[in-house]
Scaffold this active site. Structure first.
Site, mmCIF file in Angstrom:
data_model
loop_
_atom_site.group_PDB
_atom_site.id
_atom_site.type_symbol
_atom_site.label_atom_id
_atom_site.label_comp_id
_atom_site.label_asym_id
_atom_site.label_seq_id
_atom_site.Cartn_x
_atom_site.Cartn_y
_atom_site.Cartn_z
ATOM 1 N N CYS A 1 -0.041 3.994 2.479
ATOM 2 C CA CYS A 1 0.346 3.592 3.840
ATOM 3 C C CYS A 1 1.778 4.027 4.131
ATOM 4 C CB CYS A 1 0.255 2.077 4.016
ATOM 5 S SG CYS A 1 -1.408 1.400 3.846
ATOM 6 N N CYS B 1 0.840 -1.220 0.000
ATOM 7 C CA CYS B 1 0.000 0.000 0.000
ATOM 8 C C CYS B 1 0.867 1.258 0.000
ATOM 9 C CB CYS B 1 -0.928 -0.039 1.226
ATOM 10 S SG CYS B 1 -1.769 1.505 1.581
#
Length: 290
Positions: free
Chosen positions: A41, A38
């Site tokens: 993230c 991700c």
């Protein structure tokens, strides 16, 4: 539980109840649900770490790797990444999904997290600020206290000597400067010694009013020009003094064995390389030299 700092750690299914739920009864715990694949993230994580560290222990940050911790993901119904949840008193109380700016994260935390204690002002920095404002007595008082606990602080000794010089204690100031042995503060030491030199010279020169009167009669009076510049330096009228010294250098660079050039360099030491006047007059002196 691997730790980044005392306030930031990884949380797993094995220790989540202890590290997050139980801890949240003592301090709010921000839980960052993330995954290796991700990208948002990875962008958010350093920001969360920075925010957590700024709270100096008043906020804990737990990181949950969602690929490895599917049980926790299922337990809290995490549907998108990144998701950040704030736990307090054993319960989720707030949170957000997706990357957020620092201002939004802090706004979310503000009602729940105690503000960090204010950083104590550095006494030396306080003294420097007071000296720059011309509040020499206040700066001297702070430096005296500082030097009672650390009498080898070269920066504080040099500034203390400058405070003494400002109230005419020239011999005492010289004694303090002679005690400075550190090579770390060569420029400020040279500057403080230059200030003492100008104050000593000014004490033995005619009054500024008399020198201005001489220059009104003869603007090319080299001696009066130089002596008035020294009087101005002793009174921290640096702009006028530098202007006069540069004009004298251009007019008669050999005056008293190159004294205008030597004095300009002393003033540069006194003010420091970052001072705007030094930048300006170094350039002007270079142009006059070449």
């Amino acid at each position: 539980m691997s730790q980044d700092t005392p306030y930031i750690f990884d949380a797993t299914a094995a220790d989540f109840d202890q590290s997050v739920i139980q801890n949240s009864f003592h301090k709010p715990v921000l839980v960052d649900f993330w995954a290796e694949w991700c990208a948002p993230c990875k962008a958010l994580m350093p920001l969360l770490k920075h925010v957590a560290e700024s709270y100096q222990g008043e906020l804990l940050l737990a990181k949950v790797d969602c690929e490895a911790e599917q049980d926790i993901v299922a337990r809290f119904g995490i549907r998108s990444l990144p998701t950040v949840v704030l736990f307090k008193d054993g319960q989720p109380v707030d949170g957000f999904a997706g990357a957020q700016p620092e201002s939004a994260i802090r706004a979310m935390l503000e009602p729940h997290v105690q503000a960090p204690p204010p950083a104590e002002a550095d006494p030396f920095e306080q003294a420097q600020a007071l000296f720059a404002e011309g509040q020499f007595a206040q700066a001297e008082a702070i430096l005296q206290t500082l030097l009672t606990t650390d009498n080898s602080n070269a920066g504080a000794l040099i500034l203390y000597a400058r405070c003494l010089a400002e109230r005419g204690e020239l011999n005492e100031a010289q004694t303090v400067l002679d005690a400075v042995k550190s090579d770390e503060h060569k420029a400020s030491l040279a500057g403080a010694k230059a200030q003492l030199t100008f104050l000593r010279q000014a004490a033995n020169l005619p009054d500024a009013a008399d020198l201005k009167s001489r220059l009104a009669q003869n603007a090319d009076d080299d001696e009066a020009t130089y002596q008035l510049a020294v009087q101005q330096l002793a009174r921290q009228q640096y702009d006028a003094a530098l202007d006069a010294l540069l004009k004298l250098f251009v007019r008669n660079r050999g005056y008293e064995g190159g004294l205008p050039h030597k004095t300009l360099l002393q003033v540069f030491d006194l003010l420091g390389n970052d001072h705007p006047l030094v930048t300006t007059y170094r350039r002007k002196l270079f142009a006059a030299l070449y």
